[in-house]
Design a protein around this motif. Structure first.
Motif, PDB file in Angstrom:
ATOM      1  N   TRP A   1       0.818  -1.214   0.000  1.00 50.44           N
ATOM      2  CA  TRP A   1       0.000   0.000   0.000  1.00 50.44           C
ATOM      3  C   TRP A   1       0.846   1.256   0.000  1.00 50.44           C
ATOM      4  O   TRP A   1       0.387   2.313  -0.451  1.00 50.44           O
ATOM      5  CB  TRP A   1      -0.983  -0.017   1.168  1.00 50.44           C
TER       6      TRP A   1
ATOM      7  N   LYS B   1       1.248   1.575  -3.683  1.00 50.68           N
ATOM      8  CA  LYS B   1      -0.007   2.004  -4.325  1.00 50.68           C
ATOM      9  C   LYS B   1      -0.272   3.488  -4.070  1.00 50.68           C
ATOM     10  O   LYS B   1      -0.803   4.195  -4.936  1.00 50.68           O
ATOM     11  CB  LYS B   1      -1.174   1.160  -3.815  1.00 50.68           C
TER      12      LYS B   1
ATOM     13  N   CYS C   1      -7.118   5.554  -2.495  1.00 50.31           N
ATOM     14  CA  CYS C   1      -6.454   4.425  -1.841  1.00 50.31           C
ATOM     15  C   CYS C   1      -7.401   3.719  -0.877  1.00 50.31           C
ATOM     16  O   CYS C   1      -7.469   2.481  -0.852  1.00 50.31           O
ATOM     17  CB  CYS C   1      -5.207   4.902  -1.089  1.00 50.31           C
TER      18      CYS C   1
ATOM     19  N   SER D   1      -8.794  -0.060  -0.969  1.00 50.85           N
ATOM     20  CA  SER D   1      -8.467  -0.893   0.184  1.00 50.85           C
ATOM     21  C   SER D   1      -9.699  -1.594   0.736  1.00 50.85           C
ATOM     22  O   SER D   1      -9.699  -2.805   0.970  1.00 50.85           O
ATOM     23  CB  SER D   1      -7.805  -0.028   1.269  1.00 50.85           C
TER      24      SER D   1
ATOM     25  N   ASN E   1      -2.756  -1.599   5.961  1.00 48.11           N
ATOM     26  CA  ASN E   1      -3.084  -0.712   4.849  1.00 48.11           C
ATOM     27  C   ASN E   1      -2.954   0.752   5.254  1.00 48.11           C
ATOM     28  O   ASN E   1      -2.431   1.572   4.501  1.00 48.11           O
ATOM     29  CB  ASN E   1      -4.509  -0.993   4.345  1.00 48.11           C
TER      30      ASN E   1
ATOM     31  N   ILE F   1      -0.541   3.400   3.433  1.00 50.40           N
ATOM     32  CA  ILE F   1      -1.160   4.572   2.803  1.00 50.40           C
ATOM     33  C   ILE F   1      -0.655   5.854   3.451  1.00 50.40           C
ATOM     34  O   ILE F   1      -0.363   6.842   2.762  1.00 50.40           O
ATOM     35  CB  ILE F   1      -2.695   4.481   2.892  1.00 50.40           C
TER      36      ILE F   1
END
Length: 398
Positions: free
Chosen positions: A157, A160, A170, A174, A207, A211
């Motif tokens: 993540w 990402k 995001c 997720s 996550n 993030i």
């Protein structure tokens, strides 16, 4: 919406005289090195091991193709650390897509046999593993649920977030992926997880951490002053070393403002991006299940790493096409990445025939039908009913 164009090379990015070697094409040099390497193989290679020769031949052919791509392909949206690096990434994506197409034309048993070409330990069924056996919310169960994949979640993540450059997007992907795991756990046993594994370990810890750190990196580059001095102009050795390291950071930074509710085209472009990103995530789970590749195997890690490299310039090109009306087609990176994800999906459809006899539960069908209806109805309200309603209301007031 913010309009964006492809990064332009500024005066600060002009070739530094002290690094002029890296800014010249060197096409003849590459040709000579390539031919000399092939000449060495032709004259001195050992032909006794056919399997090893096949592997080295495929590797050499791939490397030559990448060299050809570096020389002949056009530059992508990135110029750091060097445009040739991203031309090599594009050439690697072409090779991966060609490998997928070849795999698509094989039978399922043949495809599994091909995996043994990379590792003799492959080609055998994988043990089924479920993470939903001991779901009591206790310290012992939570501790036992923490493994190397926790770190993989966070790193994934983080990557990402660098690709998407948008916190809301995001989080949508997720949460959507966790819902997909719920919906598909009747097909893949390792999608079955305890509720706290889904929402605490995965979403709110792993996550979130990835993030958060990724977005902080994006914020740093967003406010950073991009003024590049040539190494020759820097007086100290420490400064020269720092400038050389900065060559591996972006030369400029474009924040992505997706604004999905601004136009109907934006809305569907936003939905398409979410679908493609989710498919890229789901594909790896189905491919390793169908091809009998353990999740910790280097082939899985290699695939994830390559998709990350493919995605960096691809999403940048997608946003360029998405936000700039003057851009009439997607770039080569984005086109090829979309082809790669969809070809993986075709392989899954073909090899998945007969593998998942259990029907979708009614709650899954009803749930996704409601979600689809909400997506469509919101588009109808936002882009058709709402503008007319407020237009009529304004006319009455006047």
């Amino acid at each position: 919406m913010k309009k964006v164009s492809r990064p332009q090379i500024t005066s600060e990015d002009l070739p530094d005289p002290t690094l002029s070697f890296f800014h010249k094409p060197h096409t003849i040099t590459l040709l000579v090195i390539t031919i000399l390497s092939l000449l060495y193989v032709a004259l001195f290679s050992n032909d006794s091991d056919e399997n090893l020769n096949t592997k080295w031949g495929l590797l050499a052919g791939s490397m030559v193709f990448i060299v050809i791509g570096v020389i002949l392909f056009r530059d992508g949206p990135f110029i750091r650390p060097h445009p040739a690096i991203w031309r090599a990434v594009l050439a690697t994506n072409v090779l991966y897509e060609m490998g997928l197409v070849y795999l698509l034309y094989q039978s399922k048993s043949s495809a599994r046999g091909i995996m043994k070409f990379f590792d003799n330990s492959l080609g055998v069924p994988l043990p089924e593993k479920s993470y939903a056996e001991n779901c009591g919310f206790t310290y012992t169960n939570v501790r036992d649920g923490i493994d190397i994949f926790v770190l993989a979640h966070s790193l994934g993540w983080f990557g990402k977030a660098l690709i998407l450059r948008d916190n809301t997007l995001c989080w949508i992907i997720s949460i959507l992926f966790e819902l997909c795991e719920y919906s598909l756990e009747h097909q893949l046993p390792n999608f079955a997880e305890c509720w706290w594994d889904h929402w605490l370990l995965d979403v709110l810890i792993c996550n979130w951490l990835g993030i958060y750190v990724g977005n902080r990196w994006c914020e740093y580059f967003k406010v950073k002053s991009f003024k590049w001095n040539r190494i020759r102009q820097i007086p100290t050795i420490k400064g020269k070393i720092k400038r050389a390291g900065a060559q591996f950071t972006p030369s400029s930074w474009t924040s992505f403002d997706w604004a999905p509710t601004q136009r109907l085209e934006n809305y569907f472009g936003f939905i398409i991006l979410i679908i493609l990103f989710t498919l890229a995530e789901l594909n790896v789970f189905y491919l390793k299940y169908l091809l009998w590749v353990p999740p910790e195997h280097f082939l899985v890690i290699l695939r994830l790493s390559l998709v990350f490299l493919f995605g960096l310039p691809a999403v940048c090109e997608y946003y360029d096409f998405y936000s700039n009306p003057n851009v009439k087609k997607v770039g080569a990176h984005m086109w090829l990445t979309m082809a790669t994800v969809l070809t993986e999906l075709l392989i899954i459809f073909k090899f998945g025939a007969g593998e998942f006899p259990a029907p979708f539960p009614n709650i899954v069908i009803i749930g996704w039908s409601i979600a689809f209806s909400i997506v469509v109805l919101f588009a109808v309200w936002q882009f058709f009913i709402k503008p007319r309603f407020f237009a009529q209301k304004q006319v009455k007031v006047e």
